[in-house]
Design a protein around this motif. Sequence first.
Motif, short mmCIF file in Angstrom:
data_model
loop_
_atom_site.label_atom_id
_atom_site.label_comp_id
_atom_site.label_asym_id
_atom_site.label_seq_id
_atom_site.Cartn_x
_atom_site.Cartn_y
_atom_site.Cartn_z
N GLU A 39 48.35 41.66 41.35
CA GLU A 39 48.39 40.96 42.62
C GLU A 39 48.79 41.90 43.76
O GLU A 39 48.18 41.90 44.83
N TRP A 40 49.80 42.71 43.51
CA TRP A 40 50.25 43.68 44.51
C TRP A 40 49.17 44.72 44.80
O TRP A 40 48.86 44.99 45.97
N ALA A 41 48.57 45.27 43.76
CA ALA A 41 47.56 46.33 43.94
C ALA A 41 46.33 45.79 44.66
O ALA A 41 45.78 46.46 45.55
N ASP A 42 45.91 44.58 44.30
CA ASP A 42 44.77 43.99 45.01
C ASP A 42 45.10 43.80 46.49
O ASP A 42 44.27 44.09 47.36
N LEU A 65 34.38 44.27 45.11
CA LEU A 65 35.50 43.35 45.35
C LEU A 65 35.13 41.94 44.89
O LEU A 65 35.93 41.26 44.23
N HIS A 66 33.93 41.52 45.23
CA HIS A 66 33.45 40.21 44.78
C HIS A 66 33.49 40.13 43.25
O HIS A 66 33.96 39.16 42.68
N HIS A 67 32.98 41.17 42.60
CA HIS A 67 32.95 41.20 41.14
C HIS A 67 34.36 41.11 40.55
O HIS A 67 34.60 40.34 39.62
N ILE A 68 35.29 41.87 41.10
CA ILE A 68 36.68 41.83 40.61
C ILE A 68 37.20 40.40 40.66
O ILE A 68 37.73 39.89 39.66
N ARG A 154 39.31 48.60 40.67
CA ARG A 154 40.09 49.06 41.83
C ARG A 154 39.96 50.58 41.95
O ARG A 154 39.87 51.11 43.06
N ALA A 155 39.96 51.27 40.82
CA ALA A 155 39.81 52.73 40.85
C ALA A 155 38.45 53.12 41.43
O ALA A 155 38.34 54.07 42.22
N GLN A 156 37.41 52.39 41.05
CA GLN A 156 36.09 52.66 41.62
C GLN A 156 36.08 52.42 43.13
O GLN A 156 35.49 53.20 43.88
N PRO A 168 42.81 55.76 50.19
CA PRO A 168 43.19 54.63 49.33
C PRO A 168 44.70 54.58 49.11
O PRO A 168 45.35 55.62 49.01
N PRO A 169 45.24 53.40 49.04
CA PRO A 169 46.67 53.28 48.78
C PRO A 169 47.00 53.69 47.34
O PRO A 169 46.15 53.56 46.46
#
Length: 181
Positions: A39-42, A65-68, A154-156, A168-169
Amino acid sequence: KRCIIPLSHRVASDVSTGGHRGRLMAMNLYLDELFAHQEWADAEHWRAFEAHSTALSDKALFDRLHHIHLVQHAFLWVTGPTTSQFEYKKPKEFSNATLKSYARQGLADLNQRLKSVSPSAMEEISEVAWFNPPLKISRRHAFMQVAMHSHYHRAQNATRFRELGGVPPMTDFIVWLRDGK
């Protein structure tokens, strides 16, 4: 070199809670941490993408993002009663704001689902219908998959964001721990 740790020493709670049940309770705690990190990373990614003028208009990044978030909702469905059909939503059905809202709701619902499943119910088998033939996995594995799947994509997106000129954060789990999240 591999270090083989006897099963009786793998989970400290085994001693205090009694064997298998202790391992299941420890797994729930582990998944709680993974979901909180997810949740935090997203959210960190969403903040960074919203602050960069071209990120969310990039088709590859937005579609991922949609796929995630679609997969998060799909595994919410898989780990629940599955009394209705899963509602597949296409990327074109979302604006940036509605996708972010969908993401937040899915993560909140997943966290609630995780907290509501008893340790013994974690081992009940669920069916992942979109595999052919359908995949049968435990709820525990379904919860683990949704966290790992989000991490992978998220890595992608971080790589794509860098290609777009963004920074990227840092969303490594260890950073989340260090910062006391």
